[in-house]
Design a protein around this motif. Sequence first.
Motif, PDB file in Angstrom:
ATOM      1  N   UNK A 380     -84.166  45.741  43.068  1.00 24.77           N
ATOM      2  CA  UNK A 380     -83.843  46.099  41.697  1.00 24.77           C
ATOM      3  C   UNK A 380     -82.720  47.117  41.569  1.00 24.77           C
ATOM      4  N   UNK A 381     -82.418  47.803  42.662  1.00 23.43           N
ATOM      5  CA  UNK A 381     -81.394  48.856  42.639  1.00 23.43           C
ATOM      6  C   UNK A 381     -80.082  48.438  43.298  1.00 23.43           C
ATOM      7  N   UNK A 382     -80.053  47.270  43.909  1.00 18.19           N
ATOM      8  CA  UNK A 382     -78.873  46.881  44.678  1.00 18.19           C
ATOM      9  C   UNK A 382     -77.629  46.736  43.804  1.00 18.19           C
ATOM     10  N   UNK A 383     -77.775  46.095  42.688  1.00 18.98           N
ATOM     11  CA  UNK A 383     -76.630  45.885  41.810  1.00 18.98           C
ATOM     12  C   UNK A 383     -76.083  47.222  41.314  1.00 18.98           C
ATOM     13  N   UNK A 384     -76.983  48.128  40.956  1.00 23.33           N
ATOM     14  CA  UNK A 384     -76.563  49.448  40.491  1.00 23.33           C
ATOM     15  C   UNK A 384     -75.890  50.220  41.615  1.00 23.33           C
ATOM     16  N   UNK A 385     -76.429  50.130  42.824  1.00 23.12           N
ATOM     17  CA  UNK A 385     -75.842  50.829  43.968  1.00 23.12           C
ATOM     18  C   UNK A 385     -74.453  50.275  44.283  1.00 23.12           C
ATOM     19  N   UNK A 386     -74.298  48.948  44.201  1.00 20.93           N
ATOM     20  CA  UNK A 386     -72.985  48.348  44.425  1.00 20.93           C
ATOM     21  C   UNK A 386     -71.977  48.806  43.393  1.00 20.93           C
ATOM     22  N   UNK A 387     -72.423  48.896  42.143  1.00 26.12           N
ATOM     23  CA  UNK A 387     -71.533  49.390  41.090  1.00 26.12           C
ATOM     24  C   UNK A 387     -71.150  50.838  41.321  1.00 26.12           C
ATOM     25  N   UNK A 388     -72.115  51.647  41.802  1.00 21.92           N
ATOM     26  CA  UNK A 388     -71.814  53.052  42.095  1.00 21.92           C
ATOM     27  C   UNK A 388     -70.796  53.167  43.218  1.00 21.92           C
ATOM     28  N   UNK A 389     -70.929  52.314  44.236  1.00 26.46           N
ATOM     29  CA  UNK A 389     -69.964  52.329  45.330  1.00 26.46           C
ATOM     30  C   UNK A 389     -68.568  51.988  44.831  1.00 26.46           C
ATOM     31  N   UNK A 390     -68.478  50.951  44.000  1.00 23.52           N
ATOM     32  CA  UNK A 390     -67.180  50.589  43.425  1.00 23.52           C
ATOM     33  C   UNK A 390     -66.601  51.754  42.630  1.00 23.52           C
ATOM     34  N   UNK A 391     -67.451  52.409  41.856  1.00 22.67           N
ATOM     35  CA  UNK A 391     -66.978  53.521  41.033  1.00 22.67           C
ATOM     36  C   UNK A 391     -66.475  54.693  41.852  1.00 22.67           C
ATOM     37  N   UNK A 392     -67.222  55.064  42.897  1.00 21.32           N
ATOM     38  CA  UNK A 392     -66.823  56.213  43.718  1.00 21.32           C
ATOM     39  C   UNK A 392     -65.534  55.923  44.469  1.00 21.32           C
ATOM     40  N   UNK A 393     -65.426  54.736  45.050  1.00 25.69           N
ATOM     41  CA  UNK A 393     -64.220  54.411  45.815  1.00 25.69           C
ATOM     42  C   UNK A 393     -62.998  54.246  44.921  1.00 25.69           C
ATOM     43  N   UNK A 394     -63.231  54.019  43.615  1.00 28.41           N
ATOM     44  CA  UNK A 394     -62.108  53.839  42.689  1.00 28.41           C
ATOM     45  C   UNK A 394     -61.616  55.139  42.083  1.00 28.41           C
ATOM     46  N   UNK A 395     -62.265  56.257  42.378  1.00 24.73           N
ATOM     47  CA  UNK A 395     -61.938  57.516  41.713  1.00 24.73           C
ATOM     48  C   UNK A 395     -60.501  57.963  41.972  1.00 24.73           C
ATOM     49  N   UNK A 396     -59.988  57.765  43.180  1.00 24.58           N
ATOM     50  CA  UNK A 396     -58.612  58.181  43.468  1.00 24.58           C
ATOM     51  C   UNK A 396     -57.611  57.345  42.692  1.00 24.58           C
ATOM     52  N   UNK A 397     -57.845  56.036  42.614  1.00 32.86           N
ATOM     53  CA  UNK A 397     -56.932  55.163  41.877  1.00 32.86           C
ATOM     54  C   UNK A 397     -56.926  55.514  40.394  1.00 32.86           C
ATOM     55  N   UNK A 398     -58.107  55.700  39.828  1.00 29.67           N
ATOM     56  CA  UNK A 398     -58.175  56.082  38.420  1.00 29.67           C
ATOM     57  C   UNK A 398     -57.641  57.496  38.221  1.00 29.67           C
ATOM     58  N   UNK A 399     -57.844  58.353  39.220  1.00 28.95           N
ATOM     59  CA  UNK A 399     -57.309  59.705  39.135  1.00 28.95           C
ATOM     60  C   UNK A 399     -55.793  59.722  39.077  1.00 28.95           C
ATOM     61  N   UNK A 400     -55.142  58.797  39.777  1.00 26.75           N
ATOM     62  CA  UNK A 400     -53.686  58.697  39.708  1.00 26.75           C
ATOM     63  C   UNK A 400     -53.223  58.402  38.296  1.00 26.75           C
ATOM     64  N   UNK A 401     -53.941  57.527  37.618  1.00 20.87           N
ATOM     65  CA  UNK A 401     -53.588  57.190  36.238  1.00 20.87           C
ATOM     66  C   UNK A 401     -53.720  58.417  35.343  1.00 20.87           C
ATOM     67  N   UNK A 402     -54.840  59.104  35.466  1.00 18.64           N
ATOM     68  CA  UNK A 402     -55.086  60.287  34.634  1.00 18.64           C
ATOM     69  C   UNK A 402     -54.078  61.382  34.952  1.00 18.64           C
TER      70      UNK A 402
END
Length: 545
Positions: A380-402
């Motif tokens: 029940x938590x796998x999908x949420x955990x996968x989304x969290x992983x995507x979010x954390x690894x994307x922080x630098x890319x989104x940080x560049x935009x900001x």
Amino acid sequence: MLKFSRKEWQWTLAVSFLTLGLSSLPLLWGWLATPSGQQYTGLYFNANDANTYLAKMLEGRQGAWVFHLMHTSEQGDSGAVTFVFYLLLGKLAGLLSLPEIVIFHAARLVCGLALLVASYAFIALLFPEIARRRFTFGLVCFAAGLGWLLGPFGIQPADFWVAEGYTFQSIFANPHFPLATALLIAGITGGLLALEGASRRYYLWTALAAFGLGFVHPFLLFTLGGVLVVFWLRLAFMRHQADWRGLLMLAAAGICGGPGAFLTWWGTLQDPLLKSWMSQNQTVTLDLPSMLAAYGLLLPLALLGGWWVERTLPRENASLEAKGLLTRWQLVTTWVIVTVGLQLLPVSFSRRFVEGLHLPLCCLAAAGWYAFVAPRIKAGWRKLAGGALLGVTALSSLGLVILSISLLYLPPDTVDPVRSPYFSAGELGALDWLRNHSSPSDVILTGPVLGNVLPGRVPVHVFYGHSMETLQADQKLTILKKFFEKSESNGTRYAIIKNWGLKYLVYGWREQRLGGFDPTSAGWPLLYNKDNVRIFLLQSSAGQS
């Protein structure tokens, strides 16, 4: 060939356009936030290099088929057939009567889309399940390293400036990074399918990709050839039979990359100025701690994925071999190993080989996630955990935009072109004046910002304009600072003018902050004066007529 449903294509294109849109958000924001009477430069990330690409486009627009150094005072070079991609973009800009910056960003988006589509097609060769394809594609689009965590501590993170090492940052930076990576992926994919026995015509993909890489980014020919040759050796060992015809076809495809690579090598070898430029164009591989931080969570997951491919996958199911999944995954680990090996070579351009690493690294990270991490998380938590992983690894890319957007609002008191993304009315007038009164042989003296900007807007040489494309850059930057130092004598300035053949001085509010020198004290003729920006005709002695 893989066939995708209409729904899968729609999803892929939707995520691709989202990625392209985020990469363009600072550009649109900067344009909409342009102060009255000023003009947005259209550059927000790695502007120093991007301005040199605009200079190459301007050369092409004016009819050149060879590249010359414009960001340096030295002249007389014969040029080389290199940077053909930007020369052609300049010709397209002239044909369409559009500014170079418009064509630059249009090409960036088109090439970015090509990279994303090529990446998804490669991912689909590895993952039969659509959900896993989408997860992996999300990593490819946005995942980076730990820059978001290290930046606030004053550490310059690699995922904020080594753009070629990441998909999003490549699209964010320029057109040729995504184009070269797309060609690399197409070439490796073609070689893979051909060696699998799908069809010999896929060698044509590799040949066409090699031909394009020879002109767009010759260094990646080493990656393309290295990956496919080592993969061929692995296949020969596993099958206990060498596909000699396949090797010959690979060699023939590799030869197709020869024309562009040879012309670049020969031109830079024969031209003394370009030879000097290449000798100082150092892009050495990052140290190990920087590389570990550069890819963050992707690295441990990719190591798990590599273990799964090389140790677990061969024993899981004999039918995998028939499906081709095992050999395809072995190509991925081969790709990563060859790329890392190339970066360890003792050459001055070793860091360039990081380009193209992001896709196989993300694929292995996804494999590691699904093979070792996800099964240990409650269903029940796998999908949420996968989304969290995507979010954390994307922080630098989104940080560049900001970060790029936030830099638009810093006070205009710096000589950093990234933090000064607008031309004032006086600077725009100075550009127009130089277009009408200068010639390509003229050497302009100005500060680092305008020195970097001018050759991409006006066909002139500058004394100092770029850390790589200005010959003897460190020495010239020291001389530049000396020239603008208030306490320096005019005699020293006269000597600098004479020794380096300087003709015009462009002096604006940026130059005033370099040392406080007042050009009117030297008695040079004032040719242009508007909005605190002046142009002087430089003379190498007092009272010279």
